[in-house]
Design an enzyme around this catalytic site. Structure first.
Site, PDB file in Angstrom:
ATOM      1  N   ASP A  80       0.769  -1.282  -0.064  1.00 56.93           N
ATOM      2  CA  ASP A  80      -0.037   0.087   0.006  1.00 56.93           C
ATOM      3  C   ASP A  80       1.030   1.329  -0.025  1.00 56.93           C
ATOM      4  OD1 ASP A  80      -1.937  -1.721   0.048  1.00 56.93           O
ATOM      5  OD2 ASP A  80      -2.985  -1.004   1.834  1.00 56.93           O
ATOM      6  N   ARG A 105      16.739   1.180 -14.115  1.00 63.57           N
ATOM      7  CA  ARG A 105      15.753   0.281 -14.832  1.00 63.57           C
ATOM      8  C   ARG A 105      14.370   0.121 -13.499  1.00 63.57           C
ATOM      9  NH1 ARG A 105      15.005  -5.547 -13.740  1.00 63.57           N
ATOM     10  NH2 ARG A 105      13.401  -6.607 -15.294  1.00 63.57           N
ATOM     11  N   HIS A 150       6.019  -6.256 -14.644  1.00 64.34           N
ATOM     12  CA  HIS A 150       7.003  -6.787 -13.543  1.00 64.34           C
ATOM     13  C   HIS A 150       5.943  -7.467 -12.694  1.00 64.34           C
ATOM     14  CE1 HIS A 150      11.051  -6.796 -11.543  1.00 64.34           C
ATOM     15  NE2 HIS A 150      10.294  -7.140 -10.840  1.00 64.34           N
ATOM     16  N   GLU A 195      11.092 -11.775 -16.031  1.00 63.66           N
ATOM     17  CA  GLU A 195      11.209 -13.113 -15.367  1.00 63.66           C
ATOM     18  C   GLU A 195       9.905 -14.079 -15.725  1.00 63.66           C
ATOM     19  OE1 GLU A 195      12.113 -13.279 -11.405  1.00 63.66           O
ATOM     20  OE2 GLU A 195      14.355 -12.460 -11.569  1.00 63.66           O
ATOM     21  N   ASN A 338      18.371 -11.897 -15.240  1.00 65.79           N
ATOM     22  CA  ASN A 338      18.569 -11.668 -13.899  1.00 65.79           C
ATOM     23  C   ASN A 338      19.134 -12.850 -12.953  1.00 65.79           C
ATOM     24  OD1 ASN A 338      17.023  -9.563 -14.234  1.00 65.79           O
ATOM     25  ND2 ASN A 338      15.165 -10.130 -13.223  1.00 65.79           N
ATOM     26  N   TYR A 340      20.811 -14.508  -9.141  1.00 70.17           N
ATOM     27  CA  TYR A 340      20.913 -14.328  -7.923  1.00 70.17           C
ATOM     28  C   TYR A 340      22.075 -15.447  -7.292  1.00 70.17           C
ATOM     29  CZ  TYR A 340      17.822 -10.177  -7.893  1.00 70.17           C
ATOM     30  OH  TYR A 340      17.130  -9.278  -8.186  1.00 70.17           O
ATOM     31  N   GLU A 409      19.404  -7.557 -13.366  1.00 65.40           N
ATOM     32  CA  GLU A 409      19.145  -7.864 -11.879  1.00 65.40           C
ATOM     33  C   GLU A 409      20.265  -8.575 -11.558  1.00 65.40           C
ATOM     34  OE1 GLU A 409      15.528  -8.790 -10.084  1.00 65.40           O
ATOM     35  OE2 GLU A 409      14.350  -7.588 -11.644  1.00 65.40           O
TER      36      GLU A 409
END
Ligand code: NOJ
Length: 508
Positions: A80, A105, A150, A195, A338, A340, A409
């Site tokens: 919110d 981005r 996204h 993604e 991306n 990780y 990312e």
């Protein structure tokens, strides 16, 4: 604005000089980043903007679902207010500028522009918000790289089954047309979809992500199929009708961890790792970046065979027409990736918790992490820097060097605080692997975006884990932002185009 940037840059510099004097014998990376290398930072609308019902915005599925199921997230939170970037976007621009990067981005909230999802009503206030933001970035000499989708689908589309419904391709094109028309004078780099694998696997194939469709082995493939077709449709829309005068570029972003065989000498583990890369990444990359197009043959064969064994009359993996294959092939100006983490793979036909059918079962691979790879917060994120180089090499081996790779990312989570030495090391070590991929493996990597500009709403984890270069105080109404050590370190890498592993060292 100018004064605030100067103040923030001074603060970053003074802080680093006072507290971290350069050591006489610093260890540097052997290589430097090319002159025109695109350094940037990334964020996404739902994760930072807040303003969920401000200025005429409609609801996205994440708003609706979290309002109805407040305990879905780890800390019962929602988006919110988030980092309140809806109101604080000027500060965000100052932060990006202070890092010295030239690219940011970010994504557009579809529901802020088209509150009903459809293009028969355009929300002027939403349009003004993004125009002001893009102008602010350009004024600071920062190029916006804008993601169209996204994860935050407008809620009304869920009554149609979301991305399992082919009609979404048309609605996505309608939305893209509006966005290109309204912002194309300011935005020259477009990222269609973020993604698709994570979105479809977690949101449609399981109950881990909203929209919680939980229809494994079927809805996840439908979602992937129509997202790919949506991407292709929007690429060609831009290419044909907007690129000639707007002169921009447009591309897809996939996600992949690196799949490492648990035992490199065991052929079934090696095959298992390859299966994972082909299904999780190849499923999306092959149709777009390979010479022949379409889904990877091995993936097609496996899902077809299992579907028949399971009693289906046709494959659970939908089939492209020849025309669709042609249109998808080559439909991306860059290879957005991306990355990780990595995991160890071994072959395993079945596990108790795998539904049949499901992507897990289709893969038949047991995944685990090496106990020597540290995990600092998110349980899925084990730190293994060499996996980054191996992934970039895998992409290069499979799809060549013609299409430049942009790492859209990369980053890690912790539990917060500004003395984030683990994140400093993470970026140093992952960026070193990226340099090795460029200079020793011949990978055509032209850009890198750190995730994330600031602490944000991390989907299922809410605000319990942090990915930011800037700390955000979620307890303060101002959502005040403070640079972390990783921001100081990243700025130095961008400034010198080199990694100094001793620039910020944890005190002994
Ligand atoms: C990738 C997603 O694009 C982003 O939204 C998310 O926050 C990061 N992974 C970290 O999980």
């Amino acid at each position: 604005m100018r004064n605030s940037v100067i103040m923030l840059v001074c603060l970053l510099t003074t802080f680093s000089v006072l507290h971290f004097p350069q050591l006489a014998a610093s260890r540097y990376s052997n290589y430097t980043f090319p002159d025109n290398f695109m350094f940037g930072v990334a964020s996404a609308a739902f994760q930072i903007e807040g303003g969920w019902n401000a200025g005429g915005r409609g609801e996205s599925v994440w708003d609706t679902y979290l309002h109805e199921h407040p305990d879905f997230t780890a800390d019962n939170s929602n988006g919110d207010i988030a980092a309140d970037s809806y109101n604080k976007y000027k500060q965000d621009v100052i932060m990006v500028e202070s890092l010295g990067v030239k690219y940011y981005r970010l994504s557009i909230s579809w529901s802020r522009i088209l509150p009903r999802g459809t293009d028969n009503y355009v929300n002027k206030e939403g349009v003004n918000y993004y125009r002001s933001l893009f102008k602010e970035l350009l004024k600071a000499n920062i190029t916006p790289v804008v993601t169209l989708f996204h994860f935050d689908l407008p809620t009304p589309f869920m009554d149609l089954g979301g991305w399992t419904n082919p009609v979404m391709v048309d609605y996505f094109e309608d939305y893209a047309r509006i966005v290109f028309t309204l912002f194309g004078d300011l935005v020259k780099l477009w990222n269609t979809i973020n993604e698709p694998h994570v979105y479809c696997l977690h949101g449609y194939g399981s109950d881990y992500f909203v929209p919680v469709l939980n229809f494994p082995g079927i809805a996840d493939y439908l979602c992937s199929h129509y997202l790919l077709l949506g991407h292709s449709r929007v690429y060609h829309l831009y290419d044909k009708h907007f690129r000639p005068h707007q002169k921009g570029k447009i591309f897809l972003t996939c996600e992949a961890f690196y799949a490492e065989p648990k035992d490199k000498n065991n052929i079934t583990d090696v095959e298992a790792a390859e299966r994972v890369l082909q299904l999780r990444l190849g499923l999306y990359a092959h149709p777009v970046f390979s010479e022949n197009g379409d889904y990877p043959e091995t993936v097609r064969k496996r899902i077809n065979e299992l579907s028949i064994i399971q009693g289906y009359k046709r494959s659970r993996l939908p089939v492209f027409t020849q025309e669709e294959i042609k249109l998808l092939k080559g439909s991306s100006d860059f290879f957005g990736i991306n990355h990780y983490t990595s995991a160890l793979m071994s072959s395993c036909p079945m596990q108790e918790n795998w539904p049949v059918p499901s992507i897990d079962h289709d893969l038949g691979v047991f995944m685990e992490t090496d106990p020597s790879w540290p995990i600092y917060a998110s349980d899925w994120l084990a730190v293994y820097p060499p996996g980054f180089r191996k992934l970039l090499s895998w992409i290069t081996k499979n799809y060549g060097t013609k299409i430049p790779i942009i790492v859209t990312e990369n980053g890690m989570s912790d539990y917060g605080g500004i003395n984030d030495y683990n994140r400093v090391s993470y970026f140093n070590e992952y960026l070193e692997q990226l340099l090795l991929a460029i200079y020793e493996d011949g990978c055509n990597v032209i850009g890198y975006f750190a995730w994330s500009l600031m602490d944000d709403f991390e989907w299922r984890d809410g605000y319990s884990v942090k990915f930011g270069l800037f700390h955000v105080d979620f307890d303060s109404p101002e959502r005040s932002r403070t640079p972390k050590l990783s921001a100081i370190n990243f700025r130095e890498i961008v400034r010198t185009k080199r990694i100094n592993f001793d620039y910020l060292k944890r005190p002994e």
